[in-house]
Design an enzyme around this catalytic site. Structure first.
Site, PDB file in Angstrom:
ATOM      1  N   GLY A 125      37.398  42.474  47.771  1.00  0.00           N
ATOM      2  CA  GLY A 125      37.041  42.419  46.356  1.00  0.00           C
ATOM      3  C   GLY A 125      38.266  42.752  45.520  1.00  0.00           C
ATOM      4  O   GLY A 125      39.383  42.855  46.046  1.00  0.00           O
ATOM      5  N   ASP A 136      40.017  45.117  42.075  1.00  0.00           N
ATOM      6  CA  ASP A 136      40.302  46.540  41.816  1.00  0.00           C
ATOM      7  C   ASP A 136      39.018  47.335  41.592  1.00  0.00           C
ATOM      8  O   ASP A 136      38.934  48.500  41.973  1.00  0.00           O
ATOM      9  CB  ASP A 136      41.211  46.666  40.588  1.00  0.00           C
ATOM     10  CG  ASP A 136      42.557  46.007  40.842  1.00  0.00           C
ATOM     11  OD1 ASP A 136      42.992  45.984  42.000  1.00  0.00           O
ATOM     12  OD2 ASP A 136      43.150  45.493  39.883  1.00  0.00           O
ATOM     13  N   GLY A 159      39.412  39.630  44.212  1.00  0.00           N
ATOM     14  CA  GLY A 159      39.031  39.841  42.810  1.00  0.00           C
ATOM     15  C   GLY A 159      39.781  38.884  41.901  1.00  0.00           C
ATOM     16  O   GLY A 159      40.259  37.839  42.347  1.00  0.00           O
ATOM     17  N   SER A 160      39.902  39.274  40.629  1.00  0.00           N
ATOM     18  CA  SER A 160      40.561  38.396  39.661  1.00  0.00           C
ATOM     19  C   SER A 160      42.043  38.715  39.557  1.00  0.00           C
ATOM     20  O   SER A 160      42.877  37.815  39.626  1.00  0.00           O
ATOM     21  CB  SER A 160      39.920  38.567  38.285  1.00  0.00           C
ATOM     22  OG  SER A 160      38.540  38.353  38.371  1.00  0.00           O
ATOM     23  N   ARG A 183      31.907  36.220  32.307  1.00  0.00           N
ATOM     24  CA  ARG A 183      32.249  36.259  33.732  1.00  0.00           C
ATOM     25  C   ARG A 183      32.140  34.879  34.390  1.00  0.00           C
ATOM     26  O   ARG A 183      32.866  34.561  35.318  1.00  0.00           O
ATOM     27  CB  ARG A 183      31.353  37.272  34.458  1.00  0.00           C
ATOM     28  CG  ARG A 183      32.087  37.997  35.543  1.00  0.00           C
ATOM     29  CD  ARG A 183      31.397  39.219  36.037  1.00  0.00           C
ATOM     30  NE  ARG A 183      32.285  40.361  36.033  1.00  0.00           N
ATOM     31  CZ  ARG A 183      33.284  40.526  36.875  1.00  0.00           C
ATOM     32  NH1 ARG A 183      33.543  39.633  37.790  1.00  0.00           N
ATOM     33  NH2 ARG A 183      34.049  41.590  36.812  1.00  0.00           N
TER      34      ARG A 183
HETATM   35  N1  LIG Z   1      26.249  41.563  44.139  1.00  0.00           N
HETATM   36  C1  LIG Z   1      26.772  41.929  42.964  1.00  0.00           C
HETATM   37  N2  LIG Z   1      26.276  41.457  41.805  1.00  0.00           N
HETATM   38  C2  LIG Z   1      26.806  41.789  40.626  1.00  0.00           C
HETATM   39  N3  LIG Z   1      27.882  42.607  40.485  1.00  0.00           N
HETATM   40  C3  LIG Z   1      28.421  43.108  41.608  1.00  0.00           C
HETATM   41  C4  LIG Z   1      27.905  42.806  42.896  1.00  0.00           C
HETATM   42  N4  LIG Z   1      28.655  43.448  43.806  1.00  0.00           N
HETATM   43  C5  LIG Z   1      29.603  44.146  43.117  1.00  0.00           C
HETATM   44  N5  LIG Z   1      29.476  43.941  41.803  1.00  0.00           N
HETATM   45  C6  LIG Z   1      30.334  44.405  40.714  1.00  0.00           C
HETATM   46  O1  LIG Z   1      31.306  43.385  40.503  1.00  0.00           O
HETATM   47  C7  LIG Z   1      32.287  43.904  39.631  1.00  0.00           C
HETATM   48  C8  LIG Z   1      33.577  43.155  39.730  1.00  0.00           C
HETATM   49  O2  LIG Z   1      34.212  43.371  40.944  1.00  0.00           O
HETATM   50  P1  LIG Z   1      35.809  43.403  41.083  1.00  0.00           P
HETATM   51  O3  LIG Z   1      36.414  44.340  40.115  1.00  0.00           O
HETATM   52  O4  LIG Z   1      36.082  43.642  42.498  1.00  0.00           O
HETATM   53  O5  LIG Z   1      36.230  41.915  40.720  1.00  0.00           O
HETATM   54  P2  LIG Z   1      37.053  41.377  39.488  1.00  0.00           P
HETATM   55  O6  LIG Z   1      36.715  42.121  38.245  1.00  0.00           O
HETATM   56  O7  LIG Z   1      36.845  39.900  39.464  1.00  0.00           O
HETATM   57  O8  LIG Z   1      38.542  41.648  39.988  1.00  0.00           O
HETATM   58  P3  LIG Z   1      39.729  42.594  39.399  1.00  0.00           P
HETATM   59  O9  LIG Z   1      39.140  43.962  39.208  1.00  0.00           O
HETATM   60  O10 LIG Z   1      40.770  42.541  40.468  1.00  0.00           O
HETATM   61  O11 LIG Z   1      40.168  41.946  38.124  1.00  0.00           O
HETATM   62  C9  LIG Z   1      32.342  45.377  39.957  1.00  0.00           C
HETATM   63  O12 LIG Z   1      32.074  46.072  38.784  1.00  0.00           O
HETATM   64  C10 LIG Z   1      31.202  45.589  40.965  1.00  0.00           C
HETATM   65  O13 LIG Z   1      30.487  46.773  40.711  1.00  0.00           O
END
Ligand SMILES: Nc1ncnc2c1ncn2[C@@H]1O[C@H](COP(=O)(O)OP(=O)(O)OP(=O)(O)O)[C@@H](O)[C@H]1O
Length: 527
Positions: free
Chosen positions: A200, A202, A244-245, A309
């Protein structure tokens, strides 16, 4: 871990002849190295440290890949039955290229006598089990929601086959909702694991170590709501496989957001000490972060981007544009316990970083701290960076000389200025070789603690003449302050106290390496 170059004149521990690509070769196992060389001219020799070997398998063993549904059950490593008939074995190893990417390679070696083959496979596996700190059992979390929603694919295509190949036992949990990782970690049995790893971004990694810290605190009856508290060190090592992003943490640790590279770091089992910082409000612990805590512009962008998102990582560009136009600055005061050295005077933090090694040896380096310092003003944003925060879009990050394990955060204050300067600053952030340090409206400090107080009243004055303020007093207060972006999660309390906890986490990474200009591109080199 670099081993001394072997002296090939010394007595080898194990030596035999094997056939590699139809060429007869000497194969030696000697003082932690495997060396093979052709017997006939032109002589070619390869030298490989055992620490870079992933595993050895019999020629007729096939790596299997399971669908995720089956892998969610706890997996035992496949029975290592010695196929008495095998006259070939495969040496699987990893090598790093110049861009910090590690790749898996293999060499097939044959011998007429299957007992010789069995002896080599056993010797290599035994060495790896006894002389390295590789995790034997890992708890994995896959976030199917982060970044481009590729968590499942990353697990099935890369992570699971590699873990199966090297014989690591694992359990995998697919996250169902925000907060799921913390819930699992608070309640599940952890004693049999050596590491917890997430796929995933951060935010997912933050959930992983927050859960482990909360669990350790509960087990040891530590009250985390006291801002002076020393956070407990989790026993388990942690790892992050980018899904992640932005994946700034994976990038800052490994120097790449490549998935295979991150998996290889996990398999190697070598750990680096990673600082984390606790964020307290007046009453309680709000969160612990490892990457960045940012107030103002980045807080606004995060809060806004969550609504988009569905756009994937591009939501940050969209909200970023909106919020840079809307930004009118935020009044506040920051008090920081500053270190004497300025970030720009330091070396970059890579593998075997002297600054981090020194900090891990000295219990408390309070003596180096100069004094409390207070800065007031109106800011475009206020950042406390725990790591450089580099990512593919910002190769230098907020503070390229930030260290992952020196017990400090780099504080980057960007003063409120013109829209043009704000754009200049963001442009600078995307540069491959320039830093923010020398911009006239940016101030950089290194600190072990800091306290930020948002000045509602000052902000009200400054925004009173604008259209931001409408209606009741509570809506006035909402528009007057920003929120914190804490490793990608929103914290809604503008006034916070931050304390760095030196090398609280053992993170599975050999770190990025800066190769000397003319060195070979990997450890397995040909003479
Ligand atoms: N099954 C799920 N459905 C919805 N949200 C989820 C689920 N599993 C985890 N999450 C949430 O997804 C969110 C985003 O995750 P993450 O920060 O890893 O990805 P990102 O924001 O795309 O990447 P980055 O932080 O690297 O920019 C986290 O807040 C986490 O709590």
């Amino acid at each position: 871990m670099q081993l001394p170059e072997p002296n090939c004149d010394d007595e080898p521990m194990l030596v035999t002849t094997v056939v590699i690509k139809r060429k007869r070769c000497w194969l030696r196992f000697h003082r932690g190295y495997l060396i093979w060389e052709t017997m006939k001219a032109p002589i070619a020799r390869w030298t490989l440290p055992l620490t870079d070997v992933l595993t050895a398998t019999y020629g007729n063993e096939a790596a299997t890949s399971l669908p995720l549904a089956e892998a969610c059950k706890e997996m035992q490593p496949a029975e290592q039955v010695v196929p008495a008939t095998s006259t070939t074995f495969v040496l699987h190893y990893a090598a790093r290229d110049t861009k910090n990417k590690w790749r898996r390679h293999e060499v097939v070696m044959s011998h007429d006598d299957s007992r010789q083959v069995a002896s080599w496979v056993k010797t290599i596996r035994n060495y790896l089990a006894k002389h390295t700190n590789r995790p034997r059992k890992i708890l994995f979390f896959v976030n199917p929601f982060g970044g481009k929603r590729k968590g499942f694919k990353i697990w099935e295509k890369t992570v699971q086959p590699l873990m199966t190949l090297v014989g690591i036992e694992f359990k995998v949990i697919v996250t169902q909702r925000p907060g799921h990782i913390e819930e699992v970690l608070m309640n599940c049995e952890l004693d049999s694991y050596q590491a917890a790893v997430c796929i995933g971004g951060d935010g997912t990694f933050a959930a992983l170590f927050n859960g482990l810290i909360l669990r350790s605190a509960r087990d040891r009856r530590i009250n985390l709501n006291d801002p002076a508290v020393e956070l407990p060190k989790p026993r388990l090592a942690v790892g992050v496989i980018p899904g992640g992003s932005t994946d700034t943490l994976a990038y800052s640790l490994h120097g790449s957001t490549d998935v295979e590279t991150a998996c290889i770091h996990v398999i190697f089992g070598d750990c680096s000490g990673l600082d984390v910082s606790s964020v307290h409000s007046e009453k309680q612990l709000l969160r612990v972060y490892a990457s960045i805590l940012s107030y103002g512009y980045l807080g606004d962008v995060l809060r806004d981007s969550e609504k988009f998102r569905w756009m994937g990582p591009q939501r940050y560009d969209y909200s970023g544009f909106k919020k840079i136009i809307a930004n009118k600055g935020y009044e506040g005061e920051i008090a920081l316990l500053s270190e004497t050295d300025h970030p720009s005077t330091c070396m970059k933090c890579t593998n075997n970083c002297n600054r981090c090694i020194e900090k891990s040896r000295t219990e408390d380096s309070q003596d180096k701290v100069s004094s409390w310092l207070t800065v007031r003003g109106k800011f475009f944003m206020v950042n406390g960076a725990n790591v450089s925060c580099a990512c593919s879009k910002s190769p230098m990050g907020f503070s390229p000389h930030c260290h992952i394990g020196d017990g400090c955060v780099d504080i980057i204050l960007v003063r409120h200025t013109s829209l043009l300067n704000n754009i200049r600053m963001l442009w600078r952030l995307s540069s491959k070789d320039k830093t923010l340090y020398d911009l006239p409206f940016v101030e950089v400090y290194r600190a072990r603690e800091f306290v930020f107080r948002a000045s509602h009243s000052l902000n009200l004055e400054s925004t009173a003449s604008t259209d931001c303020i409408v209606g009741t007093e509570s809506s006035v207060a909402r528009t007057a302050v920003s929120v914190w972006n804490c490793d990608g999660e929103v914290i809604d309390a503008p006034s916070v106290k931050i304390k760095v906890h030196c090398q609280l986490l053992k993170v599975l990474s050999r770190r990025m390496q800066v190769p000397p200009p003319d060195s070979p591109s990997c450890f397995c080199f040909r003479l």
